[in-house]
Design a protein around this motif. Structure first.
Motif, short mmCIF file in Angstrom:
data_model
loop_
_atom_site.label_atom_id
_atom_site.label_comp_id
_atom_site.label_asym_id
_atom_site.label_seq_id
_atom_site.Cartn_x
_atom_site.Cartn_y
_atom_site.Cartn_z
N LEU A 1 0.93 -1.20 0.09
CA LEU A 1 -0.16 0.01 -0.01
C LEU A 1 0.80 1.34 0.09
CD1 LEU A 1 -2.42 -1.10 2.88
CD2 LEU A 1 -2.80 -1.15 0.55
N THR A 2 0.23 2.40 -0.39
CA THR A 2 1.05 3.79 0.09
C THR A 2 1.49 3.94 1.10
OG1 THR A 2 -1.04 4.83 0.15
CG2 THR A 2 -0.20 4.61 -2.05
N THR A 3 0.75 3.21 2.15
CA THR A 3 1.21 3.37 3.75
C THR A 3 2.14 2.40 4.15
OG1 THR A 3 -0.93 2.05 4.18
CG2 THR A 3 -1.07 4.72 4.27
N GLY A 4 2.34 1.17 3.46
CA GLY A 4 3.48 0.65 3.76
C GLY A 4 3.19 -1.03 3.26
N LYS A 5 3.73 -2.09 3.78
CA LYS A 5 3.85 -3.44 3.06
C LYS A 5 3.03 -4.41 4.02
CE LYS A 5 8.59 -3.21 1.24
NZ LYS A 5 9.81 -4.14 1.28
N PRO A 6 2.33 -5.50 3.32
CA PRO A 6 1.36 -6.27 4.00
C PRO A 6 2.19 -6.89 5.19
CG PRO A 6 1.73 -6.85 1.97
CD PRO A 6 2.45 -5.53 1.97
N ILE A 7 1.48 -7.36 6.18
CA ILE A 7 2.19 -8.31 6.94
C ILE A 7 2.44 -9.87 6.49
CG2 ILE A 7 -0.05 -9.02 8.15
CD1 ILE A 7 1.48 -8.96 10.80
N LEU B 1 5.90 -17.47 13.92
CA LEU B 1 6.25 -16.57 14.94
C LEU B 1 6.81 -17.24 16.12
CD1 LEU B 1 6.11 -13.62 14.94
CD2 LEU B 1 3.99 -13.80 16.34
N GLU B 2 8.17 -17.31 16.50
CA GLU B 2 8.71 -18.02 17.52
C GLU B 2 8.56 -17.08 18.78
OE1 GLU B 2 9.71 -20.89 17.60
OE2 GLU B 2 9.25 -20.92 15.42
N VAL B 3 8.70 -17.69 20.13
CA VAL B 3 8.57 -17.00 21.24
C VAL B 3 9.38 -15.68 21.36
CG1 VAL B 3 8.77 -17.06 23.79
CG2 VAL B 3 8.08 -18.82 22.55
N GLY B 4 8.92 -14.47 21.55
CA GLY B 4 9.64 -13.24 21.53
C GLY B 4 9.71 -12.56 20.29
N GLU B 5 9.24 -13.20 18.88
CA GLU B 5 9.35 -12.58 17.84
C GLU B 5 8.19 -11.57 17.60
OE1 GLU B 5 12.17 -15.46 15.20
OE2 GLU B 5 10.02 -15.50 14.96
N ARG B 6 8.44 -10.80 16.64
CA ARG B 6 7.01 -9.62 16.21
C ARG B 6 7.20 -9.90 14.61
NH1 ARG B 6 5.77 -4.91 18.48
NH2 ARG B 6 7.53 -5.02 19.96
N ALA B 7 5.64 -9.81 14.23
CA ALA B 7 5.53 -9.49 12.91
C ALA B 7 4.50 -8.30 12.89
CB ALA B 7 4.88 -10.73 12.53
N GLU B 8 4.97 -7.38 11.80
CA GLU B 8 4.14 -6.40 11.61
C GLU B 8 3.93 -5.71 10.40
OE1 GLU B 8 7.62 -3.21 12.97
OE2 GLU B 8 6.10 -3.45 14.15
N GLY B 9 2.92 -5.38 9.95
CA GLY B 9 2.63 -4.68 8.51
C GLY B 9 1.14 -4.39 8.60
N TRP B 10 0.61 -4.36 7.32
CA TRP B 10 -0.81 -3.87 7.11
C TRP B 10 -1.66 -5.00 6.42
CZ3 TRP B 10 -2.80 1.07 7.60
CH2 TRP B 10 -1.81 2.09 7.92
N VAL B 11 -2.91 -4.97 7.16
CA VAL B 11 -3.96 -5.92 6.59
C VAL B 11 -5.08 -5.08 6.03
CG1 VAL B 11 -3.55 -7.89 8.33
CG2 VAL B 11 -4.88 -5.90 9.02
N VAL B 12 -5.46 -5.54 5.00
CA VAL B 12 -6.31 -4.75 3.93
C VAL B 12 -7.85 -5.71 4.01
CG1 VAL B 12 -7.05 -3.91 1.84
CG2 VAL B 12 -4.56 -3.95 2.77
N PHE B 13 -8.93 -4.97 4.13
CA PHE B 13 -10.30 -5.49 3.89
C PHE B 13 -10.88 -4.70 2.88
CE2 PHE B 13 -8.85 -4.83 8.30
CZ PHE B 13 -8.93 -6.08 8.83
N GLU B 14 -11.78 -5.54 1.91
CA GLU B 14 -12.58 -5.10 0.78
C GLU B 14 -13.99 -4.99 1.22
OE1 GLU B 14 -11.40 -5.87 -3.56
OE2 GLU B 14 -13.27 -7.00 -3.19
N ILE B 15 -14.28 -3.73 1.20
CA ILE B 15 -15.71 -3.45 1.82
C ILE B 15 -16.68 -2.87 0.76
CG2 ILE B 15 -15.06 -3.38 3.88
CD1 ILE B 15 -15.38 -0.30 3.98
#
Length: 200
Positions: A148-154, A159-173
């Motif tokens: 997206l123009t705001t960033g990359k999808p997640i 996901l191991e203990v202590g790890e982080r995953a972040e990004g954008w999720v998109v909904f079509e409405i």
């Protein structure tokens, strides 16, 4: 020689009433107790990823939705299944970084910036599911859109203990829909826990 005695046949009026009696008996039968009745319109659901396919159901009394900027601790039924989930931002509409990629006519995208941290004692192999709830009571699942123009999808495989995953999720409405709530549902969340909801 004695003639055999034949059973008497019902009169013509009785024969005429027989189909009506049979139809009436069938028409009066109700739906068996406990039988599932198909809804008038079911919301679209994503491909099964091991997470529950239905909604979270009634929320426990007193549970409140979080808001943008709030982190929610999601507790699973399995020992050691805990995620800290943060809704960092919400945009409406969401725009693809690829100018040639857009939602179909009559639809728009909304997107949420999410952060997932494994704070438990067991690894995650699947993220779970998210939905956007509109004012008409319909749930809209996450759809793949690319960057997206705001960033990359997640994206993550595990996901191991202590790890982080972040990004954008998109909904079509639908173009005229108003989204009021986001829901995250872990694959092993306790039913009716009231966890994983944000008001937007």
């Amino acid at each position: 020689m004695r003639q055999p005695v034949l059973p008497s046949l019902p009169s013509l009026p009785a024969l005429a009433l027989l189909p009506l009696l049979l139809f009436g008996a069938c028409a009066c039968q109700g739906v068996p107790e406990g039988a599932a009745v198909a809804p008038a319109a079911a919301p679209a659901v994503p491909v099964d990823d091991g997470a529950p396919g239905g909604g979270a159901g009634p929320v426990r009394p007193g549970a409140k939705d979080a808001h943008v900027g709030d982190a929610v601790r999601v507790h699973g039924t399995q020992v050691g299944r805990h995620l800290e989930v943060l809704l960092g931002a919400y945009v409406d509409p969401a725009i693809s970084a690829d100018k040639n990629f857009a939602p179909p006519a009559g639809k728009r995208w909304v997107a949420a910036s999410m952060s997932f941290v494994n704070v438990g004692g067991a690894s995650y192999g699947a993220l779970g599911r998210m939905w956007a709830h509109d004012g008409a009571g319909q749930r809209h699942p996450v759809v793949p859109t690319g960057e997206l123009t705001t960033g990359k999808p997640i994206v993550f495989d595990s996901l191991e203990v202590g790890e982080r995953a972040e990004g954008w999720v998109v909904f079509e409405i639908p173009e005229n829909a108003r989204i009021g709530r986001l829901e995250y549902h872990d694959a092993n969340i306790r039913a009716n826990a009231g966890e994983g909801f944000w008001a937007v």
